[in-house]
Design a protein around this motif. Structure first.
Motif, PDB file in Angstrom:
ATOM      1  N   LYS A  21       0.828  -1.205   0.000  1.00  0.00           N
ATOM      2  CA  LYS A  21       0.000   0.000   0.000  1.00  0.00           C
ATOM      3  C   LYS A  21       0.864   1.259   0.000  1.00  0.00           C
ATOM      4  O   LYS A  21       0.556   2.224  -0.687  1.00  0.00           O
ATOM      5  N   GLU A  22       1.945   1.246   0.764  1.00  0.00           N
ATOM      6  CA  GLU A  22       2.861   2.393   0.774  1.00  0.00           C
ATOM      7  C   GLU A  22       3.472   2.599  -0.613  1.00  0.00           C
ATOM      8  O   GLU A  22       3.602   3.727  -1.072  1.00  0.00           O
ATOM      9  N   SER A  23       3.839   1.505  -1.271  1.00  0.00           N
ATOM     10  CA  SER A  23       4.397   1.606  -2.621  1.00  0.00           C
ATOM     11  C   SER A  23       3.368   2.141  -3.598  1.00  0.00           C
ATOM     12  O   SER A  23       3.688   2.948  -4.471  1.00  0.00           O
ATOM     13  N   ASP A  24       2.121   1.703  -3.466  1.00  0.00           N
ATOM     14  CA  ASP A  24       1.061   2.185  -4.344  1.00  0.00           C
ATOM     15  C   ASP A  24       0.732   3.652  -4.091  1.00  0.00           C
ATOM     16  O   ASP A  24       0.100   4.296  -4.923  1.00  0.00           O
ATOM     17  N   GLN A  25       1.147   4.180  -2.954  1.00  0.00           N
ATOM     18  CA  GLN A  25       0.983   5.606  -2.640  1.00  0.00           C
ATOM     19  C   GLN A  25       2.240   6.401  -2.995  1.00  0.00           C
ATOM     20  O   GLN A  25       2.380   7.561  -2.629  1.00  0.00           O
ATOM     21  N   PHE A  26       3.194   5.753  -3.697  1.00  0.00           N
ATOM     22  CA  PHE A  26       4.435   6.373  -4.148  1.00  0.00           C
ATOM     23  C   PHE A  26       5.286   6.880  -2.988  1.00  0.00           C
ATOM     24  O   PHE A  26       5.887   7.945  -3.052  1.00  0.00           O
ATOM     25  N   LYS A  27       5.353   6.102  -1.913  1.00  0.00           N
ATOM     26  CA  LYS A  27       6.130   6.498  -0.740  1.00  0.00           C
ATOM     27  C   LYS A  27       7.400   5.672  -0.574  1.00  0.00           C
ATOM     28  O   LYS A  27       8.181   5.931   0.335  1.00  0.00           O
ATOM     29  N   ILE A  28       7.611   4.661  -1.419  1.00  0.00           N
ATOM     30  CA  ILE A  28       8.763   3.766  -1.278  1.00  0.00           C
ATOM     31  C   ILE A  28       9.532   3.726  -2.591  1.00  0.00           C
ATOM     32  O   ILE A  28       8.950   3.528  -3.660  1.00  0.00           O
ATOM     33  N   ASP A  29      10.843   3.914  -2.494  1.00  0.00           N
ATOM     34  CA  ASP A  29      11.695   3.821  -3.676  1.00  0.00           C
ATOM     35  C   ASP A  29      11.921   2.359  -4.038  1.00  0.00           C
ATOM     36  O   ASP A  29      12.221   1.527  -3.172  1.00  0.00           O
ATOM     37  N   ARG A  30      11.779   2.078  -5.327  1.00  0.00           N
ATOM     38  CA  ARG A  30      11.958   0.723  -5.842  1.00  0.00           C
ATOM     39  C   ARG A  30      12.841   0.742  -7.076  1.00  0.00           C
ATOM     40  O   ARG A  30      12.950   1.759  -7.759  1.00  0.00           O
ATOM     41  N   ARG A  31      13.415  -0.413  -7.360  1.00  0.00           N
ATOM     42  CA  ARG A  31      14.121  -0.636  -8.620  1.00  0.00           C
ATOM     43  C   ARG A  31      13.439  -1.833  -9.279  1.00  0.00           C
ATOM     44  O   ARG A  31      13.339  -2.900  -8.693  1.00  0.00           O
ATOM     45  N   VAL A  32      12.969  -1.634 -10.498  1.00  0.00           N
ATOM     46  CA  VAL A  32      12.346  -2.703 -11.264  1.00  0.00           C
ATOM     47  C   VAL A  32      13.293  -3.031 -12.409  1.00  0.00           C
ATOM     48  O   VAL A  32      13.633  -2.160 -13.206  1.00  0.00           O
TER      49      VAL A  32
END
Length: 128
Positions: free
Chosen positions: A35-46
């Protein structure tokens, strides 16, 4: 009177079933991180890679939300205050991906996080 007793018994048994189906701490944390990622609050590398040649095809980094839609991965990233980019990559038997969370995030293991977006629930009153 009997109907009230039956209704109370059903309610209690339903509550017991729900309580026995409670998730583990890891399940709650996982859902909250998503949910935090879907709210653009977590940095990710895809990273997308070819499984046959072992070559990287594409790497996307940032505050990104991912959605796996059958043979297509949709990656939506926040690039500014109200700016977003959406990327699509077709997946096949030789193209796959992995997602890395770049930093730790503080989320609760005891409580689910529910996010209401009024603009998706209420109709825009200015629209005809």
């Amino acid at each position: 009177m009997n109907r009230k007793l039956v209704a109370a018994a059903v309610a209690l048994s339903t509550g017991a079933i729900v309580l026995t189906g409670c998730s583990s701490d890891a399940d709650v944390v996982s859902k909250n991180l998503s949910k935090e990622s879907d709210q653009f609050k977590i940095d990710r590398r895809v990273v997308f890679f070819n499984g046959i040649t072992d070559k990287y095809l594409l790497s996307i980094e940032g505050k990104c939300s991912i959605k796996d839609e059958n043979n297509q991965l949709e990656v939506t990233c926040k690039t500014g205050e109200d700016e977003y980019k959406k990327h699509f990559l077709g997946l096949s038997d030789n193209v796959s991906y992995f997602v890395e969370q770049l930093e730790s995030a503080e989320v609760s293991r005891y409580h689910y996080k529910v996010i209401f977006k009024p603009e998706t629930i209420l109709r825009d009153v200015d629209r005809p």
